[in-house]
Write an enzyme that holds these catalytic residues in place. Sequence first.
Site, mmCIF file in Angstrom:
data_model
loop_
_atom_site.group_PDB
_atom_site.id
_atom_site.type_symbol
_atom_site.label_atom_id
_atom_site.label_comp_id
_atom_site.label_asym_id
_atom_site.label_seq_id
_atom_site.Cartn_x
_atom_site.Cartn_y
_atom_site.Cartn_z
ATOM 1 N N GLY A 363 0.704 -1.150 -0.337
ATOM 2 C CA GLY A 363 -0.035 -0.331 -0.001
ATOM 3 C C GLY A 363 0.783 1.151 -0.235
ATOM 4 N N PRO A 365 2.357 5.095 1.394
ATOM 5 C CA PRO A 365 3.002 5.314 2.711
ATOM 6 C C PRO A 365 1.756 6.038 3.164
ATOM 7 C CG PRO A 365 4.056 6.068 0.716
ATOM 8 C CD PRO A 365 3.239 5.615 -0.232
ATOM 9 N N GLY A 366 2.532 5.872 4.540
ATOM 10 C CA GLY A 366 1.351 5.888 5.979
ATOM 11 C C GLY A 366 -0.057 5.587 6.207
ATOM 12 N N VAL A 367 -0.415 4.415 5.363
ATOM 13 C CA VAL A 367 -1.599 3.559 5.584
ATOM 14 C C VAL A 367 -1.881 3.007 7.100
ATOM 15 C CG1 VAL A 367 -2.257 4.040 3.128
ATOM 16 C CG2 VAL A 367 -1.261 1.978 3.574
ATOM 17 N N GLY A 368 -0.310 2.368 7.774
ATOM 18 C CA GLY A 368 -0.880 1.828 8.572
ATOM 19 C C GLY A 368 -0.778 0.482 8.029
ATOM 20 N N LYS A 369 1.226 0.513 7.292
ATOM 21 C CA LYS A 369 1.119 -1.104 7.402
ATOM 22 C C LYS A 369 2.508 -1.581 8.535
ATOM 23 C CE LYS A 369 3.798 0.161 3.112
ATOM 24 N NZ LYS A 369 3.198 1.458 3.449
ATOM 25 N N THR A 370 3.170 -0.221 8.309
ATOM 26 C CA THR A 370 4.493 -0.901 10.205
ATOM 27 C C THR A 370 3.455 -1.065 11.227
ATOM 28 O OG1 THR A 370 6.294 0.034 8.484
ATOM 29 C CG2 THR A 370 5.803 -0.737 11.038
ATOM 30 N N SER A 683 -2.746 2.468 -18.826
ATOM 31 C CA SER A 683 -4.198 2.889 -18.516
ATOM 32 C C SER A 683 -4.209 4.127 -18.635
ATOM 33 C CB SER A 683 -4.015 2.458 -16.994
ATOM 34 O OG SER A 683 -3.058 3.857 -16.095
ATOM 35 N N LYS A 726 -7.909 5.655 -7.830
ATOM 36 C CA LYS A 726 -7.396 6.745 -8.677
ATOM 37 C C LYS A 726 -9.063 7.970 -8.610
ATOM 38 C CE LYS A 726 -5.511 4.274 -12.380
ATOM 39 N NZ LYS A 726 -5.645 3.313 -13.407
#
Length: 786
Positions: A363, A365-370, A683, A726
């Site tokens: 995902g 950056p900053g979406v909470g993966k870590t 696309s 998108k």
Amino acid sequence: MTDYGLKSMDSQSQTYTLPVLPLKNAVCFPGLAMPVTIQDPAAVHAVEAALADDLKRVALFVQKNINQTNPRGNDLYSIGTTANLTVVARFGSTLQVIIQSLERVEVVHFTQQKPFLKAQVRPAPVTTRQSVESEALQREVLDLSGQYLALSNPDVEHKLPLVVASGVGFMVTVYTLAKLLQLDLAKEQTLLEASDDNQAMSTLRGFLRHEIQILEVRKKISDRANDTMSKEQHDYILREQIRAMQQELGEGTPETETSGLREKLAQSSLPESIQAEVEKEMSRLEQLPSSSPEHQVLLSHLSLTLDLPWDRMTTDNLDLQNARQVLDEDHYNLKEIKERIVEQLAVMKLNPQAKSPILCLVGPPGVGKTSLGHSIARALDRKFDRFSLGGMHDEAELRGHRRTYIGAMPGRVIQSIRRAGTKNPLIMLDEIDKLGHDFRGDPASALMEILDPEQNNTFHDNYLDLPFDLSKVFFITTANTVDAIPKPLLDRMETLHLSGYSDEEKIEIANRYLFPRQRSEAGLQDDQLFLPEETLATIIRRYTREAGVRELERMLGRLARKVAVPFAQGETSPSTIGISELPEMLGPERFFAEQLRKNLLPGVATGLAWTEAGGDVLYIEAIELPEGEKLTMTGHLGEVMKESAIAANSYVLAHCQEFGIKKTAEAVHIHVPAGAIPKDGPSAGVTIATALASLYTERVVRNDTAMTGEITLSGLVLPVGGIKEKILAARRAGIKRVILPRENQKDLISLPDEVKAEMDMIFVERIEDVLFAAFPSEHMEETRQQ
């Protein structure tokens, strides 16, 4: 030039006011010289003050605590010397000087503490006596000095007259001999503080006798070891000397490092095959002398082996309700991820022998993966450790270095397990898509063994060189995109996609997690700072533009710190931040709804793109040229995007009559703005085709419509990826209509309900459907009539 008072002198009491240079490592006896490196700023100031005066003289006093920085007057011994200075070299703020000690002095009092010490001192010469006792002491000191020199280096003939200078007082000889003994700092200071020559010589005599005794014991030990040596034992001479020394002191055989390892080995429950290897290595270690280079290598290897949790495991918390509660406490939404973790817990509950999964969280950056990795470990009650793979080039960082290399270390995976202390921790491998590779190997190839449940139960680290079971480790990797991950490695992981957040989701996340955390970190109470929802929405839309919430949290932290200032100054009334206050606190708005594109020109169409940071709106422009190449393309486009443009132009020109195109241009220039950013992918095909149709027909595309999709020469519109990102990007830009490939209709399931209700999604199968939806209805009616 600044006057530091170096010339201040009381002629009646013979006192001097001099800068003080504190010494840490040695005493500079009267009549001797020594080099000194000076780095301490206060000491540098003192030296510069002395050099600024004609005398170039300082007072030298030894620190009582050599580890102390910026010593004051009471931190120094009261007896010292004066010395002349000569600068040898200067390196930035560091000075190298030679000090020539002149006379013994004592402190009267310190007259200055900053910027450097300055003291009033008076001479304190050593009292000399002409007596039989003095002469006897002199001869004994010289005899003992000769014995010391003979024992310290028996292979060299020492002539004491060469060591003792002629024509000088005997105290200079005493101080010179003291320097030859290499005494510690306290003993040198004791000698300096001797007030008369008899006391000084008696003190030196005691030091000489002590050193001679040590040298005699060493000689006896060496002789004893030589008597027992054979040719085969020659390599173990140092070990024999140590044993002989312990016996001479009556302490017997010392407790060695290997005894501690033996005790640890006895308490451990290693696998049978590992136990045999460790016993073998332990026997080798006990036979090696501690001075052998291989001794330290074996010692480190055995320490690692016995520290590893070969059989230690934590008990998993398999309460599904608790797992849901923990995950909901730490993260908003992310239903797919949470359900996958709950599914795994259910499997582990029903089948305790099940292998741990290997998940890849993908995902922006900053979406909470870590942070999600921390939550999963907390939900499972497992130990957590993480390390980043970004920029890693050396395969040995994962597999470890072979012990034959100097400075060899185990790999990062084994180090993580050692830190965790259990064989079933949760290990997070961050930024797996940013692995590098060069002549030192390919880390991705090493990861294929580490992350393969069929192989990692016997993982071999090059340093450990023993099979270790990684099958119980819960591996989670993170990436911004899977494009850069090698396919064989990607095939070993289960990919879970974390999409960007909508504005409503960001508001909820900010209210639940971000704002309370930043308010608490700023030291504010809950009732001291309030942030209305409309203010928060303005921050999201006008001050951030990201798929995640990292920048949003920075903005909230900045607001909290701004509000903390008046509270720290005594303010007590609560603060509520309104929209009108944001420019003052956060500066001017950073992002605006697209205003320049409200009135599109012929040849301009609005597209949607996916990036590692989320979705983005992409405008594609086309103009006619009087001459030149048939198709010119600019904007840092990749090969795939260029081929899409050629296909779009070919299709539009092949269907001129159908689209109402009366004339075509001799040359066309297609440009995609933000030329510094590389762009690629298929696309943008429908957007380029629409822009070209708009240019040729001289009709304007609807400004409230964006589109995405791949095209073919037969006119089909094929599905593309990143649909959620998108659509969210179009919504952020104020665009309410989106044209999508029909086969992407299934991807709308991940969109929030409020976004679906607000956006008008048009699904198409052919380019003709795209053009019909993209142009105003009156234009399309004209085309149909034609």
